[in-house]
Write a protein that holds these residues in place. Sequence first.
Motif, PDB file in Angstrom:
ATOM      1  N   GLU A 107      32.485  30.392 -45.611  1.00 22.46           N
ATOM      2  CA  GLU A 107      33.177  29.869 -44.688  1.00 22.46           C
ATOM      3  C   GLU A 107      33.828  28.637 -45.203  1.00 22.46           C
ATOM      4  O   GLU A 107      35.179  28.467 -44.599  1.00 22.46           O
ATOM      5  N   SER A 108      33.475  27.896 -45.706  1.00 20.96           N
ATOM      6  CA  SER A 108      34.230  26.492 -46.218  1.00 20.96           C
ATOM      7  C   SER A 108      34.087  26.448 -47.601  1.00 20.96           C
ATOM      8  O   SER A 108      33.230  25.701 -48.163  1.00 20.96           O
ATOM      9  N   PRO A 109      35.253  26.766 -48.309  1.00 19.15           N
ATOM     10  CA  PRO A 109      36.424  27.373 -48.028  1.00 19.15           C
ATOM     11  C   PRO A 109      36.227  28.884 -47.584  1.00 19.15           C
ATOM     12  O   PRO A 109      35.202  29.411 -47.552  1.00 19.15           O
ATOM     13  N   ASP A 110      37.464  29.605 -47.235  1.00 25.04           N
ATOM     14  CA  ASP A 110      37.437  31.084 -46.645  1.00 25.04           C
ATOM     15  C   ASP A 110      36.956  32.001 -47.873  1.00 25.04           C
ATOM     16  O   ASP A 110      36.346  32.859 -47.345  1.00 25.04           O
ATOM     17  N   PHE A 111      37.404  31.734 -49.103  1.00 27.59           N
ATOM     18  CA  PHE A 111      37.101  32.573 -50.246  1.00 27.59           C
ATOM     19  C   PHE A 111      36.729  31.680 -51.444  1.00 27.59           C
ATOM     20  O   PHE A 111      37.279  30.619 -51.632  1.00 27.59           O
ATOM     21  N   ILE A 112      35.848  32.439 -52.237  1.00 31.68           N
ATOM     22  CA  ILE A 112      35.740  31.949 -53.642  1.00 31.68           C
ATOM     23  C   ILE A 112      36.355  32.861 -54.782  1.00 31.68           C
ATOM     24  O   ILE A 112      36.039  34.181 -54.709  1.00 31.68           O
ATOM     25  N   ALA A 113      36.940  32.187 -55.641  1.00 29.06           N
ATOM     26  CA  ALA A 113      37.695  33.088 -56.671  1.00 29.06           C
ATOM     27  C   ALA A 113      37.556  32.884 -57.925  1.00 29.06           C
ATOM     28  O   ALA A 113      37.185  31.561 -58.184  1.00 29.06           O
ATOM     29  N   LYS A 114      37.815  33.586 -58.992  1.00 32.55           N
ATOM     30  CA  LYS A 114      37.838  33.314 -60.378  1.00 32.55           C
ATOM     31  C   LYS A 114      39.451  33.368 -60.720  1.00 32.55           C
ATOM     32  O   LYS A 114      40.149  34.193 -60.825  1.00 32.55           O
ATOM     33  N   PHE A 115      39.902  32.017 -61.554  1.00 28.51           N
ATOM     34  CA  PHE A 115      41.170  32.013 -62.076  1.00 28.51           C
ATOM     35  C   PHE A 115      40.948  31.125 -63.279  1.00 28.51           C
ATOM     36  O   PHE A 115      40.600  30.039 -63.434  1.00 28.51           O
ATOM     37  N   ASN A 116      41.516  31.584 -64.446  1.00 26.50           N
ATOM     38  CA  ASN A 116      41.477  30.934 -65.834  1.00 26.50           C
ATOM     39  C   ASN A 116      40.300  30.181 -66.083  1.00 26.50           C
ATOM     40  O   ASN A 116      40.005  28.982 -66.351  1.00 26.50           O
ATOM     41  N   ASP A 117      39.065  31.090 -65.831  1.00 31.91           N
ATOM     42  CA  ASP A 117      37.768  30.632 -66.170  1.00 31.91           C
ATOM     43  C   ASP A 117      37.457  29.418 -65.414  1.00 31.91           C
ATOM     44  O   ASP A 117      36.513  28.779 -65.649  1.00 31.91           O
TER      45      ASP A 117
ATOM     46  N   GLU B  73      41.104  28.032 -49.347  1.00 31.63           N
ATOM     47  CA  GLU B  73      41.190  27.756 -47.831  1.00 31.63           C
ATOM     48  C   GLU B  73      42.692  28.294 -47.334  1.00 31.63           C
ATOM     49  O   GLU B  73      43.547  27.912 -47.500  1.00 31.63           O
ATOM     50  N   LEU B  74      42.463  29.189 -46.420  1.00 24.69           N
ATOM     51  CA  LEU B  74      43.455  29.849 -45.873  1.00 24.69           C
ATOM     52  C   LEU B  74      43.815  29.187 -44.179  1.00 24.69           C
ATOM     53  O   LEU B  74      42.837  29.145 -43.432  1.00 24.69           O
ATOM     54  N   THR B  75      45.101  28.919 -44.043  1.00 23.88           N
ATOM     55  CA  THR B  75      45.243  28.790 -42.561  1.00 23.88           C
ATOM     56  C   THR B  75      46.731  29.081 -42.346  1.00 23.88           C
ATOM     57  O   THR B  75      47.614  29.220 -43.032  1.00 23.88           O
ATOM     58  N   GLU B  76      46.978  29.793 -40.935  1.00 24.64           N
ATOM     59  CA  GLU B  76      48.120  29.892 -40.545  1.00 24.64           C
ATOM     60  C   GLU B  76      48.993  28.888 -39.930  1.00 24.64           C
ATOM     61  O   GLU B  76      48.369  28.281 -39.083  1.00 24.64           O
ATOM     62  N   VAL B  77      50.154  28.672 -40.151  1.00 26.96           N
ATOM     63  CA  VAL B  77      50.854  27.712 -39.493  1.00 26.96           C
ATOM     64  C   VAL B  77      51.710  28.728 -38.284  1.00 26.96           C
ATOM     65  O   VAL B  77      52.489  29.484 -38.546  1.00 26.96           O
ATOM     66  N   ILE B  78      51.760  28.177 -36.956  1.00 32.13           N
ATOM     67  CA  ILE B  78      52.302  28.937 -35.613  1.00 32.13           C
ATOM     68  C   ILE B  78      53.572  27.939 -35.564  1.00 32.13           C
ATOM     69  O   ILE B  78      53.566  26.761 -35.263  1.00 32.13           O
ATOM     70  N   ASN B  79      54.588  28.721 -35.737  1.00 32.81           N
ATOM     71  CA  ASN B  79      55.958  28.001 -35.340  1.00 32.81           C
ATOM     72  C   ASN B  79      56.484  28.263 -34.024  1.00 32.81           C
ATOM     73  O   ASN B  79      57.183  27.284 -33.632  1.00 32.81           O
ATOM     74  N   HIS B  80      55.743  29.304 -33.182  1.00 30.12           N
ATOM     75  CA  HIS B  80      56.440  29.034 -31.775  1.00 30.12           C
ATOM     76  C   HIS B  80      55.052  29.274 -30.780  1.00 30.12           C
ATOM     77  O   HIS B  80      54.473  30.414 -30.616  1.00 30.12           O
ATOM     78  N   LEU B  81      54.483  27.971 -30.367  1.00 25.30           N
ATOM     79  CA  LEU B  81      53.252  27.899 -29.824  1.00 25.30           C
ATOM     80  C   LEU B  81      53.220  28.721 -28.591  1.00 25.30           C
ATOM     81  O   LEU B  81      52.404  29.494 -28.140  1.00 25.30           O
ATOM     82  N   GLU B  82      54.545  28.654 -27.863  1.00 21.92           N
ATOM     83  CA  GLU B  82      54.917  29.518 -26.466  1.00 21.92           C
ATOM     84  C   GLU B  82      54.752  30.636 -26.774  1.00 21.92           C
ATOM     85  O   GLU B  82      54.381  31.322 -25.696  1.00 21.92           O
TER      86      GLU B  82
END
Length: 265
Positions: free
Chosen positions: A73-83, A89-98
């Motif tokens: 959950e915090s963060p959303d995913f755990i990954a391996k990169f370059n050892d 943490e992933l989040t979406e930006v909303i451009n048009h709230l309406e």
Amino acid sequence: MKKAFSDEDLIKNLSLYYLNRHLKKKPIEKYHRKIDESPLHDREKYKKKTEILLLNSFMHHFPDVKFEDLTCESPDFIAKFNDKKIGIELTEVINHLEMKKIESSLNKIFRQAEILLEQEDTTKYRGVYFLEFHSNIRPDTLENQQEIILNIYKSIRRGKPVGCVKSIRKSFHRRNVFITHEYNMNLFDELCSEKILELIEKKNEKFPYYDTSVDECWLVIVSDMNSIASRYTFIQDKEHLHQVKSPFHKIFHLENLCGNITSIK
């Protein structure tokens, strides 16, 4: 307890992304299976599957990233990169709230229209239908919703727009009926950099509560270009993004249609 989302709904969600030629299908399928095998509730599984789909373009920019924990959950995913152990943490930006509420209502309407068509004749109507609506559409009451469902149903049966449907375009799909929004880009559809900065600030406040066992924590901000509420043409005052201060080791903005990525930090 009745499932919040059926297996068929999840297949439909994934099928739309399969239309995108950039999709890394095998990793997505593998990650979805891992999520299915987890003890998460169906609603949480759906959420996680949707999130990993949004990261498809990210995987093209970082092909060596291997996701290890898909259900944290915090963060959303755990990954391996370059050892290194990387928290993402992933989040979406909303451009048009309406548009967010309208789009949510339309997605439910699409599903009802899909059911009607599949009950009548799945083989005859199978395909992906891209619909554009007249600007005065109001899916805020049950009566309006029933009328919109009927207009969509008639439009697909007749192969031409009816009522509130402005245009209709069909693409091949070998299994089911899938209805979605037509993609129309406004050349002057800007995404204000302030919205991205506000998101970063909110995530900064939560940073102390993230998993401390990771070597680095990355923030990935996504514009879901398959969603009307998230689409944009360009980022206004983009240079402001490079002045950001944040405890995140790396911050990216990603749009998931063409896969364009902006390194903010």
